[in-house]
Motif scaffolding. Structure first.
Motif, short mmCIF file in Angstrom:
data_model
loop_
_atom_site.label_atom_id
_atom_site.label_comp_id
_atom_site.label_asym_id
_atom_site.label_seq_id
_atom_site.Cartn_x
_atom_site.Cartn_y
_atom_site.Cartn_z
N PRO A 1 75.31 -0.94 -61.69
CA PRO A 1 75.42 -0.33 -60.36
C PRO A 1 76.48 -1.00 -59.50
N ASP A 2 76.86 -0.31 -58.43
CA ASP A 2 77.89 -0.84 -57.53
C ASP A 2 77.51 -2.18 -56.92
N ASP A 3 76.22 -2.38 -56.68
CA ASP A 3 75.77 -3.62 -56.05
C ASP A 3 75.26 -4.63 -57.07
N ALA A 4 75.73 -4.53 -58.30
CA ALA A 4 75.22 -5.38 -59.37
C ALA A 4 75.35 -6.86 -59.05
N LEU A 5 76.52 -7.27 -58.60
CA LEU A 5 76.72 -8.70 -58.34
C LEU A 5 75.84 -9.18 -57.20
N ASP A 6 75.62 -8.33 -56.22
CA ASP A 6 74.71 -8.70 -55.13
C ASP A 6 73.29 -8.92 -55.64
N GLN A 7 72.92 -8.17 -56.67
CA GLN A 7 71.55 -8.28 -57.21
C GLN A 7 71.31 -9.61 -57.93
N ILE A 8 72.37 -10.18 -58.49
CA ILE A 8 72.17 -11.39 -59.30
C ILE A 8 72.87 -12.63 -58.74
N VAL A 9 73.47 -12.52 -57.57
CA VAL A 9 74.23 -13.65 -57.02
C VAL A 9 73.36 -14.86 -56.74
N ASP A 10 72.09 -14.65 -56.47
CA ASP A 10 71.20 -15.77 -56.16
C ASP A 10 70.53 -16.37 -57.39
#
Length: 351
Positions: free
Chosen positions: A56-65
């Motif tokens: 998804p477009d927000d993939a990196l936001d989902q796993i950044v933490d």
């Protein structure tokens, strides 16, 4: 300690191997007082075939933490490789500034090299591959597609910061190993980018007076990895050259199924990612015979990166013990007939 791991099983044999491996990782971590929380993300070509997106477009936001990322494999025979690579793997490497790709090649006790005359421990080197720019920078384009005067341009981009980062990482590793560094270029033909690379190596080398520096053109290095692999210690190379050389390294040390890798964010600002080198292996998908050792060793590199050296050492030792045991089960790539699960069980027994 407690860690959150973003797990991307991915494609092909990736889900099979990851599914078999995660219980082992829980087990070895718990024995050393480490708690692991694995969160799975169904990103890959199956998602692409359904939605047109690898993730998804927000993939990196989902796993950044996440504290780290464990990847199974990427690639599908029905989807062109540039789509899978640019749709998942490269965005993670670049988006999380994973500048250093570290790939060890070891001829383990009990494993036979396809090269004549090499025994356990004779081959033991590590390649430091620049991981976010170079030939994989995606700088270029195509115009006049479909016409006779169609033009395609692909440019390599080498920054001083990126080149210094990978070169310093390689020098640091050489100081901790046998003190020998081989820089791989193609300076005779690439008179701008690769002579720049040579200059950076030359500028940094005096800071490491105990490291002997050798420079090879990539064609000569490819030949010498077959002709004299025992003479290499630490190699440093650009993105493309490092990618090719590490496949050679995996094969001369016995099997692609034994080759781990880490994509490292050197500042710990973002999570690093760990993955086996072998890819999705579509020819053996669903047969349950994929070698899990590259994934186990990638996880060992992950634990080391997290500072959990005892867990990492336990996994390395258990894999070595299985390989050294003539009666232990191994998968077909190593001449055996065992399943993925049987090998994982054998590793667990030797923890």
């Amino acid at each position: 300690m407690s860690y959150k791991i973003a797990t991307i099983p991915g494609d092909g044999i990736g889900p099979e191997v990851v599914d078999e491996t995660l219980p082992l990782l829980h087990e070895v971590a718990s024995r050393h007082g480490v708690d692991m929380e694995f969160t799975e993300y169904d990103w890959g070509t199956e998602r692409y075939l359904e939605t047109g997106e690898m993730m998804p477009d927000d993939a990196l936001d989902q796993i950044v933490d996440a504290d780290s990322i464990l990847l199974g494999a990427v690639g599908h025979p029905d989807v062109r490789d540039h789509i899978t690579l640019h749709g998942l793997l490269l965005p993670i490497r670049k988006g999380f500034n994973q500048q250093v790709c570290k790939r060890p090649s070891i001829l383990f006790d009990g494993v036979e090299s396809p090269l004549r005359g090499y025994e356990s421990g004779d081959i033991d080197f590590v390649v430091f591959r620049e991981n976010t720019e170079g030939e994989y920078s995606d700088a270029g384009g195509r115009i006049h597609e479909g016409f006779e005067h169609e033009v395609a341009v692909q440019s390599a981009v080498h920054t001083r910061e990126g080149t210094e980062t990978i070169v310093r990482a390689a020098f640091e590793a050489a100081t901790e190993r046998d003190g020998h560094l081989t820089s791989i270029t193609k300076s005779n033909a690439q008179a701008f980018s690769m002579t720049f690379w040579d200059d950076v190596v030359g500028e940094i080398a005096p800071e490491y007076p105990d490291v002997e520096v050798e420079s090879l053109l990539v064609d000569a290095a490819s030949m010498d990895l077959v002709r004299r692999p025992d003479q290499f210690d630490v190699l440093v190379a650009s993105n493309l050259f490092g990618d090719i050389l590490t496949d050679i390294g995996a094969i001369v040390s016995g099997s692609m199924g034994l080759a781990p890798s880490g994509n490292i964010n050197v500042d710990d600002e973002y999570p690093s990612m760990f993955e086996p080198v072998h890819g999705s292996a579509p020819d053996i998908v669903g047969q349950g015979v994929a070698n899990p050792m590259a994934t186990v060793l990638s996880a060992a590199m992950m634990f080391e990166n997290l500072g959990e050296d005892a867990v990492s050492d336990a996994l390395w030792s258990a894999v070595r013990a299985v390989l050294a045991d003539d009666d232990a089960p191994v998968t077909p790539d190593l001449g055996g007939s065992a399943s993925t699960g049987e090998v994982v069980d054998a590793i667990e027994e030797r923890l």
